[in-house]
Write an enzyme that holds these catalytic residues in place. Structure first.
Site: not given
Length: 480
Positions: A46, A111, A113, A130, A164, A323
């Site tokens: 998929e 993942d 984050d 940063c 990101r 992104h």
């Protein structure tokens, strides 16, 4: 920083150029096809596209690389997500009997984050990052990569910058792809130490004896903790930060440290006081006291989204997706350069499209033409290699091997005599594929090139695992 020149309003104009000339379709198909060892592996995968204005299109699937290319050039997705391999073609899921459309396999994924660390970083918050807080991602990759390789025996790990504020890991070993939901959950829980929501003050609790995995993880954290936590995040400098640290130690120790800190202002010295208190507690307490280790882990240990890892049908952003907010490409990471990786220096779509317009280095006359011709020959050779490795058909996968044998040569001659038109059509189709693939070498003229190279290196290692399966399958079918 490349991202400073990115304008999100230009994305609709940049995406067609990116997909037409820069997206590495050949390598991408080579990855998700896994050598064609399993029938319909790519066809039953998929894909999900997010289009302009957040239009979300799920259950996309494609028979070939060319079909995928054509659809992406047509739709120009703002974001690409990759999902599971299903029992049926995902784009036909509405036509199969209810309950029979099932997710069968998928890479084991992780993942990480940066927003999950907001309670322990002071330099940035939310989607901001940063160089200071990016150290958390560096620590996470080091810890998880070691554990997945050494503790679980996985070999083929693809680490990807999200574009990101985070990183993704794709564990591509066959054993990982076949894991059940329960097994994926077990792996994710094994790797999870930081637990609890915003209301939980103490998120890491250690007990004796310390598991070897925790000791190995602490060895990584200890390398970065003094510079990252004490200096860059100033966890023992500002009163608010100091109070958060002291909330993680026993009450009697907290009172002593509060008094000691009045006479000691240097963060290194304050941390030494914490360590000394922990040593005294460990020597006298009946049960283990590891609060200095718990502090280090709470501030630096990887924070995983367990739900992403345990679900077979969970979608994850694709490598080389753009992104939309930052314009940065989601690129593979080279672990040998992990400590110097700068997410803010990752190329944006606007930068690499601009690099396409820059003139080639002047070589002059015939010499320049000769160099160009050699490059074209090299590119053609690479494309042939990729096609042999990534073909769905076992016969095409072993084509270069079989050409050494006279029976195969005779077969080709016989085909030419018996069906010259069919052979001609096949060659025309191959030439058309060459024309499509040729445009995809333009990335070599841009700063995207080194990241595609990392991807190629990963795929070369992954391909070694396919060879045994292909030969085993050939032996079973007695197809020589």
């Amino acid at each position: 920083m490349p991202s400073s020149g990115y304008d999100a309003a230009c994305l609709p104009d940049l995406l067609p150029l990116y997909y037409r000339r820069l997206f590495p379709f050949a390598q991408y198909h080579r990855w998700l096809n896994y050598g064609g060892v399993q029938k319909n592996y790519f066809q039953n995968r998929e894909f999900s596209f997010t289009l302009k204005d957040d239009i979300y299109v799920r259950y996309q699937s494609f028979s070939t690389q060319t079909e995928l290319e054509k659809e992406m050039l047509k739709m120009n997705p703002y974001k690409i997500d990759v999902g599971a391999i299903y029992s049926h073609r995902p784009n036909q899921h509405n036509t199969v009997k209810s309950g029979t459309f099932q997710a069968l396999e998928k890479e084991l994924v992780f993942d990480i984050d940066m927003t999950d660390y907001d309670d322990v970083r002071s330099c940035c918050s939310a989607a901001e990052i940063c160089s200071k807080c990016w150290t958390l991602m560096t620590i996470a990759v080091h810890i998880l990569d070691r554990a997945l390789r050494d503790d679980f025996g996985f070999q083929h790990l693809l680490w990807v910058y999200s574009g990101r504020r985070g990183v993704h890991c794709w564990v591509c070993d066959e054993a990982a792809r076949k894991l059940s939901v329960a097994a994926r959950s077990a792996v994710a829980e094994y790797l999870s130490l930081v637990k609890g929501g915003d209301e939980t003050v103490k998120k890491v609790v250690l007990t004796d004896p310390l598991h070897p995995f925790i000791r190995e993880s602490l060895a990584v954290v200890e390398r970065y903790f003094p510079q990252y936590a004490l200096h860059e995040q100033e966890i023992l400098s500002r009163k608010e930060s100091v109070d958060k640290v002291l909330a993680l130690v026993p009450e009697d120790v907290r009172k002593e440290l509060q008094q000691d800190f009045k006479n000691e202002m240097k963060p290194e010295s304050r941390w030494k006081l914490v360590q000394d208190q922990a040593s005294r507690k460990q020597a006298t307490a009946k049960k283990g006291q590891h609060f200095e280790k718990e502090i280090m882990l709470q501030y630096c240990y990887p924070r995983l989204d367990v739900n992403v890892s345990k679900g077979v049908n969970h979608l994850l952003k694709s490598p080389f997706s753009v992104h939309p907010k930052t314009g940065r490409i989601s690129v593979p990471m080279d672990l040998e350069e992990l400590d110097t990786f700068d997410p803010l220096a990752v190329p944006t779509i606007s930068l690499i499209c601009e690099e396409l317009d820059r003139p080639r280095a002047a070589g002059g006359g015939e010499e320049s033409e000769d160099v160009k011709e050699k490059e074209n020959e090299k590119d053609a050779a690479e494309r042939r290699k990729i096609r042999v490795t990534s073909s769905v058909s076992l016969r095409e996968n072993l084509q270069s091997f079989r050409l050494q044998f006279p029976p195969e040569i005779n077969k080709t001659k016989r085909e030419k005599r018996e069906n010259p038109g069919g052979l001609k059509r096949r060659r025309i189709g191959q030439n058309a594929q060459d024309n499509v693939s040729r445009t995809q070498t333009d990335y070599k003229r841009t700063s995207l090139a080194k990241y595609v190279k990392y991807f190629d290196q990963f795929l070369d290692g992954l391909a070694l695992s396919w060879k045994g399966e292909l030969l085993k399958k050939s032996d079973l079918e007695k197809d020589f």
